[in-house]
Design a protein around this motif. Structure first.
Motif, PDB file in Angstrom:
ATOM      1  N   GLU A  60     -10.585  -0.630  12.748  1.00  0.00           N
ATOM      2  CA  GLU A  60     -10.465   0.193  13.939  1.00  0.00           C
ATOM      3  C   GLU A  60     -11.775   0.908  14.227  1.00  0.00           C
ATOM      4  OE1 GLU A  60      -7.299   2.789  12.855  1.00  0.00           O
ATOM      5  OE2 GLU A  60      -5.747   1.446  13.618  1.00  0.00           O
ATOM      6  N   THR A  61     -11.915   1.284  15.479  1.00  0.00           N
ATOM      7  CA  THR A  61     -13.044   2.141  15.836  1.00  0.00           C
ATOM      8  C   THR A  61     -12.674   3.613  15.667  1.00  0.00           C
ATOM      9  OG1 THR A  61     -12.337   2.072  18.143  1.00  0.00           O
ATOM     10  CG2 THR A  61     -13.974   0.452  17.436  1.00  0.00           C
ATOM     11  N   ALA A  62     -11.371   3.898  15.552  1.00  0.00           N
ATOM     12  CA  ALA A  62     -10.921   5.281  15.363  1.00  0.00           C
ATOM     13  C   ALA A  62     -11.278   5.764  13.959  1.00  0.00           C
ATOM     14  CB  ALA A  62      -9.412   5.378  15.584  1.00  0.00           C
ATOM     15  N   ARG A  63     -11.339   7.080  13.797  1.00  0.00           N
ATOM     16  CA  ARG A  63     -11.711   7.666  12.510  1.00  0.00           C
ATOM     17  C   ARG A  63     -10.500   7.966  11.625  1.00  0.00           C
ATOM     18  NH1 ARG A  63     -16.654  11.912  13.733  1.00  0.00           N
ATOM     19  NH2 ARG A  63     -18.063  10.423  14.733  1.00  0.00           N
ATOM     20  N   GLY A  64      -9.317   7.754  12.136  1.00  0.00           N
ATOM     21  CA  GLY A  64      -8.143   8.080  11.338  1.00  0.00           C
ATOM     22  C   GLY A  64      -7.613   9.449  11.696  1.00  0.00           C
ATOM     23  N   TYR A  65      -7.026  10.139  10.719  1.00  0.00           N
ATOM     24  CA  TYR A  65      -6.404  11.440  10.947  1.00  0.00           C
ATOM     25  C   TYR A  65      -7.338  12.563  10.499  1.00  0.00           C
ATOM     26  CZ  TYR A  65      -2.166   8.602  11.361  1.00  0.00           C
ATOM     27  OH  TYR A  65      -1.237   7.675  11.744  1.00  0.00           O
ATOM     28  N   VAL A  66      -7.371  13.635  11.280  1.00  0.00           N
ATOM     29  CA  VAL A  66      -8.248  14.751  10.911  1.00  0.00           C
ATOM     30  C   VAL A  66      -7.619  15.637   9.849  1.00  0.00           C
ATOM     31  CG1 VAL A  66      -9.360  14.764  13.166  1.00  0.00           C
ATOM     32  CG2 VAL A  66      -7.352  16.217  12.791  1.00  0.00           C
ATOM     33  N   ASP A  67      -6.303  15.532   9.642  1.00  0.00           N
ATOM     34  CA  ASP A  67      -5.642  16.413   8.677  1.00  0.00           C
ATOM     35  C   ASP A  67      -5.296  15.713   7.368  1.00  0.00           C
ATOM     36  OD1 ASP A  67      -3.730  14.776   9.785  1.00  0.00           O
ATOM     37  OD2 ASP A  67      -2.190  16.329   9.941  1.00  0.00           O
ATOM     38  N   THR A  68      -5.719  14.472   7.209  1.00  0.00           N
ATOM     39  CA  THR A  68      -5.377  13.728   5.991  1.00  0.00           C
ATOM     40  C   THR A  68      -6.526  12.807   5.618  1.00  0.00           C
ATOM     41  OG1 THR A  68      -3.026  13.728   6.521  1.00  0.00           O
ATOM     42  CG2 THR A  68      -3.779  12.074   4.955  1.00  0.00           C
ATOM     43  N   THR A  70       0.837  -1.196   0.000  1.00  0.00           N
ATOM     44  CA  THR A  70       0.000   0.000   0.000  1.00  0.00           C
ATOM     45  C   THR A  70       0.874   1.248   0.000  1.00  0.00           C
ATOM     46  OG1 THR A  70      -1.743  -1.165   1.179  1.00  0.00           O
ATOM     47  CG2 THR A  70      -1.789   1.246   1.266  1.00  0.00           C
ATOM     48  N   PHE A  71       0.543   2.184  -0.873  1.00  0.00           N
ATOM     49  CA  PHE A  71       1.224   3.470  -0.915  1.00  0.00           C
ATOM     50  C   PHE A  71       0.362   4.457  -0.113  1.00  0.00           C
ATOM     51  CE2 PHE A  71       4.506   3.383  -4.458  1.00  0.00           C
ATOM     52  CZ  PHE A  71       4.618   1.996  -4.443  1.00  0.00           C
ATOM     53  N   PRO A  72       0.928   5.056   0.935  1.00  0.00           N
ATOM     54  CA  PRO A  72       0.116   5.869   1.847  1.00  0.00           C
ATOM     55  C   PRO A  72      -0.397   7.142   1.193  1.00  0.00           C
ATOM     56  CG  PRO A  72       2.440   6.090   2.373  1.00  0.00           C
ATOM     57  CD  PRO A  72       2.350   5.003   1.332  1.00  0.00           C
ATOM     58  N   ALA A  73      -1.453   7.689   1.795  1.00  0.00           N
ATOM     59  CA  ALA A  73      -2.026   8.930   1.285  1.00  0.00           C
ATOM     60  C   ALA A  73      -1.117  10.113   1.536  1.00  0.00           C
ATOM     61  CB  ALA A  73      -3.394   9.171   1.926  1.00  0.00           C
ATOM     62  N   ALA A  74      -0.359  10.052   2.629  1.00  0.00           N
ATOM     63  CA  ALA A  74       0.504  11.168   2.993  1.00  0.00           C
ATOM     64  C   ALA A  74       1.615  10.662   3.888  1.00  0.00           C
ATOM     65  CB  ALA A  74      -0.293  12.263   3.704  1.00  0.00           C
ATOM     66  N   ASP A  75       2.630  11.466   4.016  1.00  0.00           N
ATOM     67  CA  ASP A  75       3.716  11.126   4.914  1.00  0.00           C
ATOM     68  C   ASP A  75       3.189  11.070   6.346  1.00  0.00           C
ATOM     69  OD1 ASP A  75       6.390  10.482   5.159  1.00  0.00           O
ATOM     70  OD2 ASP A  75       6.981  12.534   5.622  1.00  0.00           O
ATOM     71  N   GLY A  76       3.656  10.093   7.115  1.00  0.00           N
ATOM     72  CA  GLY A  76       3.249   9.994   8.504  1.00  0.00           C
ATOM     73  C   GLY A  76       1.979   9.212   8.744  1.00  0.00           C
ATOM     74  N   VAL A  77       1.340   8.713   7.678  1.00  0.00           N
ATOM     75  CA  VAL A  77       0.137   7.904   7.847  1.00  0.00           C
ATOM     76  C   VAL A  77       0.573   6.452   8.035  1.00  0.00           C
ATOM     77  CG1 VAL A  77      -2.051   7.186   6.834  1.00  0.00           C
ATOM     78  CG2 VAL A  77      -1.203   9.492   6.437  1.00  0.00           C
ATOM     79  N   MET A  78       0.825   6.083   9.270  1.00  0.00           N
ATOM     80  CA  MET A  78       1.303   4.742   9.602  1.00  0.00           C
ATOM     81  C   MET A  78       0.478   4.198  10.772  1.00  0.00           C
ATOM     82  SD  MET A  78       3.887   4.453   7.522  1.00  0.00           S
ATOM     83  CE  MET A  78       4.736   5.632   6.453  1.00  0.00           C
ATOM     84  N   PRO A  79       0.178   2.897  10.786  1.00  0.00           N
ATOM     85  CA  PRO A  79       0.480   1.904   9.761  1.00  0.00           C
ATOM     86  C   PRO A  79      -0.432   2.065   8.557  1.00  0.00           C
ATOM     87  CG  PRO A  79      -0.796   0.904  11.511  1.00  0.00           C
ATOM     88  CD  PRO A  79      -0.509   2.300  11.947  1.00  0.00           C
ATOM     89  N   VAL A  80      -0.064   1.406   7.462  1.00  0.00           N
ATOM     90  CA  VAL A  80      -0.760   1.687   6.217  1.00  0.00           C
ATOM     91  C   VAL A  80      -1.178   0.425   5.473  1.00  0.00           C
ATOM     92  CG1 VAL A  80       1.350   1.773   4.830  1.00  0.00           C
ATOM     93  CG2 VAL A  80      -0.615   3.156   4.151  1.00  0.00           C
ATOM     94  N   ALA A  81      -0.711  -0.765   5.880  1.00  0.00           N
ATOM     95  CA  ALA A  81      -0.940  -1.989   5.115  1.00  0.00           C
ATOM     96  C   ALA A  81      -2.428  -2.240   4.889  1.00  0.00           C
ATOM     97  CB  ALA A  81      -0.304  -3.182   5.821  1.00  0.00           C
ATOM     98  N   HIS A  82      -2.735  -2.835   3.738  1.00  0.00           N
ATOM     99  CA  HIS A  82      -4.141  -3.042   3.356  1.00  0.00           C
ATOM    100  C   HIS A  82      -4.855  -3.998   4.299  1.00  0.00           C
ATOM    101  CE1 HIS A  82      -4.551  -7.147   1.307  1.00  0.00           C
ATOM    102  NE2 HIS A  82      -3.348  -7.158   1.816  1.00  0.00           N
ATOM    103  N   ASP A  83      -4.095  -4.828   5.034  1.00  0.00           N
ATOM    104  CA  ASP A  83      -4.715  -5.818   5.913  1.00  0.00           C
ATOM    105  C   ASP A  83      -4.589  -5.446   7.386  1.00  0.00           C
ATOM    106  OD1 ASP A  83      -2.008  -6.172   6.138  1.00  0.00           O
ATOM    107  OD2 ASP A  83      -2.032  -8.342   5.834  1.00  0.00           O
ATOM    108  N   GLU A  84      -4.445  -4.163   7.681  1.00  0.00           N
ATOM    109  CA  GLU A  84      -4.494  -3.757   9.079  1.00  0.00           C
ATOM    110  C   GLU A  84      -5.868  -4.098   9.657  1.00  0.00           C
ATOM    111  OE1 GLU A  84      -2.087  -2.694  10.911  1.00  0.00           O
ATOM    112  OE2 GLU A  84      -0.600  -2.447   9.310  1.00  0.00           O
ATOM    113  N   ARG A  85      -5.912  -4.267  10.963  1.00  0.00           N
ATOM    114  CA  ARG A  85      -7.194  -4.603  11.586  1.00  0.00           C
ATOM    115  C   ARG A  85      -8.152  -3.412  11.535  1.00  0.00           C
ATOM    116  NH1 ARG A  85      -6.781  -9.553  13.347  1.00  0.00           N
ATOM    117  NH2 ARG A  85      -4.744 -10.312  14.046  1.00  0.00           N
TER     118      ARG A  85
END
Length: 755
Positions: A603-611, A586-601
């Protein structure tokens, strides 16, 4: 009668210790002097000390670290003579037990004249197990014909952090794809079907590396700890190793890193509990270079470090001083002598498997068009992300071919590559390949920038603008390189240990940022300043954040380091529409977006608010014009007991090619697995097969999903359990409405969700 030398208990203690030591660098033990090989005092002292040698690493190794070049190295056609000089000296002055000759083969034999393949990440993009096996067999035959016995082969590492410099050595971020290609590599190089099979004169023994979890290092730093739990270790990082063990791999290399604080080279649970007791594998475990000496941070002295590794299950050292203290470790009661005998017996067993006792098995030259195989692999590594309506390029067009990787052969080769011959009869860069097709007068060139850092000369961008002015299309070739020079400083294990001026990839070259440097993006901006259509080509050995680049180019290709023929492979994709790979990570959307693999578990989190993380390019991404995939059929079931006994679910993907030319492409099957009490991974690659479809035709690609694909890998080996899965074949990160339900049922014909 069997040779008594093949049983450790019959040998003197010093000889047994000598058999488990692999301390020397081969290019320092054998010199090429006045047209002939000469053993050195370094080798003589070692043989005198131990009565022989267990193994000798790197007699043929050629690269900046060894400082071996074409003007001072062993000529390819004289390799066997260099090895023979060592064997003759051991037979005359030592115990007469043959020496194992060990060489690096990360993507081809790392010796003068060795065939250089595309890097593993490129083979991962091709997703072609049959071609990977053919390439492995070709490398093995080449190595054995020169006298090599054992090849150290990358491929166990699973790419979980694109900041890691050794990303190019991984086949994928997905363990199923890595396992598929590792198993193909072992089959091809060893030519065997089980651990008991002898290895003949057209093949070599494989030591697969690295075990385990090195791709999960903290912050993407090489050799850092892998803070993963047992389930994550089993599901992600042990699956490729299990595939290698099942294929009868001769050896594993214990990695530098620790897993939850326990160094791999001292991890008895891993090297003995998992490998030998759980999997039933009984080959040779080799430590990575100086890894046993590095145990000094968790042991009071070298003898203690040696005992830690030997007890854990390490059978053979690599450049370590600590293993020379084994006699003291035994005398102090730190380790039993029987444990040493066990390790020495495994080394001797490998020598037997290779036919080194009695009448030694000679290397067998094998006729094979290796260049054609390498060219095919390079073409299959090219991934078309967007075509923007500007591809294919048309005859008669004038091209600007710009960017720091447009005319740089080294940037295509990857890390740990031997010096190329000069002139190189098969090599091509993007610039040279397009010039051959369009004519040199129709291909304008300007590099524009370096790979890292600010522009050296502001006028460099003016040259890019001038090249693009009046051109029909501008091809901008960006990315990275694993180039090493003979002026670099190296650590003991060969990693760059000093200033690598423009190196962006390779061992010891970890990055804090995977964004394309602004200097490279400035080249793209200069190229399109006059309105010329721009095709971006990212030639690199790691995933990059490409979101900004995609706004600046009309079409985009991604190419993991494709090897010496990569220029022509890219030109064919640009001109003939031959790009047929898929992103192997997987190629990430932006620098610092880790972890990024397509098979990550999930999540209940929404991700990053700035990306917007959904702007990533997930594993399997490819733009294949005119091609559609459809998974047919209805809900299917298989009993867990049947699955454990070899049962399977049979599915088919319908591939339609509406284009005007034949296409070859990887056909994936994804799934989301629902297991009680375990948070699902967003999606996993269940299986992939390569298919060729004629123009205007539809082909059925059959899949058999068995225990490997549908079972649990929590312990590092597949186990059947009642679960449900959603299965699909299209690019969505989540199961689409047309996903196929697959049930693995219990003895009552139900899943946990139906009780």
């Amino acid at each position: 009668m069997s040779d008594p030398r093949t049983r450790a208990a019959t040998l003197p203690l010093a000889t047994r210790i000598g058999q488990v030591n692999q301390r020397l660098k081969g290019w320092e033990a054998v010199r090429w002097v006045d047209g002939a090989p000469r053993v050195t005092d370094v080798l003589r002292r070692e043989v005198d000390r131990w009565g022989g040698l267990g193994a000798l690493y790197g007699v043929l190794r050629a690269d900046p670290w060894s400082a071996v070049r074409w003007d001072n190295g062993i000529p390819p056609e004289r390799s066997a003579e260099a090895y023979a000089a060592v064997q003759d000296h051991v037979n005359t002055h030592g115990d007469g037990i043959p020496v194992l000759f060990v060489e690096e083969a990360p993507h081809g034999l790392m010796a003068l004249g060795g065939t250089t393949l595309p890097v593993n990440l490129a083979l991962g993009a091709g997703m072609d197990a049959d071609l990977t096996e053919e390439l492995a067999a070709a490398v093995a035959a080449e190595a054995r014909a020169r006298g090599t016995h054992v090849a150290l082969v990358s491929g166990l590492d699973v790419l979980r952090d694109p900041r890691w410099g050794r990303a190019e050595e991984c086949f994928s971020e997905d363990p199923a794809l890595a396992a598929l290609l590792v198993e193909a590599t072992v089959r091809g190089m060893q030519g065997t079907a089980s651990p008991a099979d002898p290895i003949d004169g057209a093949h070599v023994a494989v030591v697969a590396k690295h075990l385990a979890g090195q791709g999960a290092g903290i912050g993407g730093r090489n050799g850092s700890g892998a803070p993963v739990g047992r389930r994550e270790l089993g599901e992600i990082h042990l699956r490729p190793a299990y595939a290698a063990a099942r294929a009868g791999v001769a050896g594993f290399m214990a990695a530098y890193n620790d897993v939850d604080g326990v160094p791999c080279s001292a991890n008895e649970e891993l090297l003995t509990g998992t490998l030998r007791e759980q999997w039933g594998w009984d080959g040779v475990v080799m430590a990575d270079g100086t890894a046993i000496d590095r145990l000094r941070d968790s042991s009071p002295d070298p003898a203690f470090a040696a005992a830690l590794a030997l007890r854990a299950g390490v059978d053979l050292s690599l450049w370590d001083e600590a293993f020379t203290h084994l006699e003291a470790a035994i005398e102090r009661g730190l380790v039993d002598e029987a444990v040493l005998d066990r390790a020495a017996d495994r080394v001797l067993a490998l020598k037997r498997r290779l036919g080194l006792f009695g009448d030694q098995v000679p290397g067998v030259p094998v006729e094979r068009d290796v260049v054609a195989l390498v060219e095919r692999a390079a073409r299959r590594s090219v991934v078309l992300v967007d075509d923007g309506g500007v591809l294919p390029l048309r005859p008669g067009q004038t091209l600007a071919v710009v960017g720091p990787n447009a005319d740089d052969l080294d940037a295509q080769l990857g890390d740990y590559t031997p010096p190329r011959p000069a002139p190189d009869p098969v090599a091509s860069t993007v610039r040279s390949a397009l010039a051959a097709r369009f004519g040199a007068d129709r291909v304008r060139h300007a590099p524009g920038s370096r790979l890292r850092g600010p522009l050296d000369d502001p006028a460099a961008l003016d040259a890019v603008r001038a090249a693009a002015d009046g051109a029909d299309v501008c091809v901008v070739v960006l990315g990275g390189t694993s180039r090493r020079t003979y002026d670099d400083e190296f650590a003991d294990n060969g990693a760059v240990d000093g200033p690598a001026l423009d190196t962006t990839n390779g061992e010891g070259v970890d990055l804090s940022s995977v964004a394309l440097p602004q200097a490279q993006l400035d080249v793209v901006r200069a190229a399109r300043a006059g309105g010329t259509p721009v095709v971006g080509v990212v030639l690199d050995g790691r995933p990059r954040a490409l979101t900004e680049l995609r706004t600046l180019v009309d079409a985009l290709l991604v190419v993991p380091f494709p090897g010496p023929t990569g220029g022509e492979a890219i030109a064919a994709a640009l001109c003939d529409g031959t790009a047929s790979g898929r992103l192997p990570a997987t190629f990430p959307a932006a620098d610092g977006v880790m972890p990024v693999a397509h098979d990550e578990r999930m999540e209940t989190a929404r991700g990053y608010v700035d990306t917007d993380v959904l702007r990533r390019l997930p594993l399997g991404t490819a733009h294949l014009p005119g091609v559609s995939l459809r998974l047919g059929g209805e809900a299917v079931s298989v009993a867990a007991s049947a699955l454990a006994s070899g049962g399977a679910v049979h599915l088919a993907v319908e591939v339609t090619n509406e284009g005007q030319a034949e296409v070859s492409l990887p056909v994936p099957v994804y799934g989301r697995r629902h297991e009680p009490g375990v948070r699902p991974r967003r999606r996993q690659l269940l299986a992939v097969r390569r298919a060729t479809v004629a123009p205007g035709a539809t082909t059925q690609v059959a899949f058999e999903l068995g225990l490997d694909e549908l079972g649990s890998w929590a312990t590092g080996a597949p186990e059947a359990a009642p679960v449900t899965l959603s299965v699909w074949c299209t690019p969505e990160p989540d199961p689409p409405a047309h996903a196929l339900p697959v049930r693995v049922t219990d003895q009552n014909g139900a899943t946990p969700w139906e009780r």
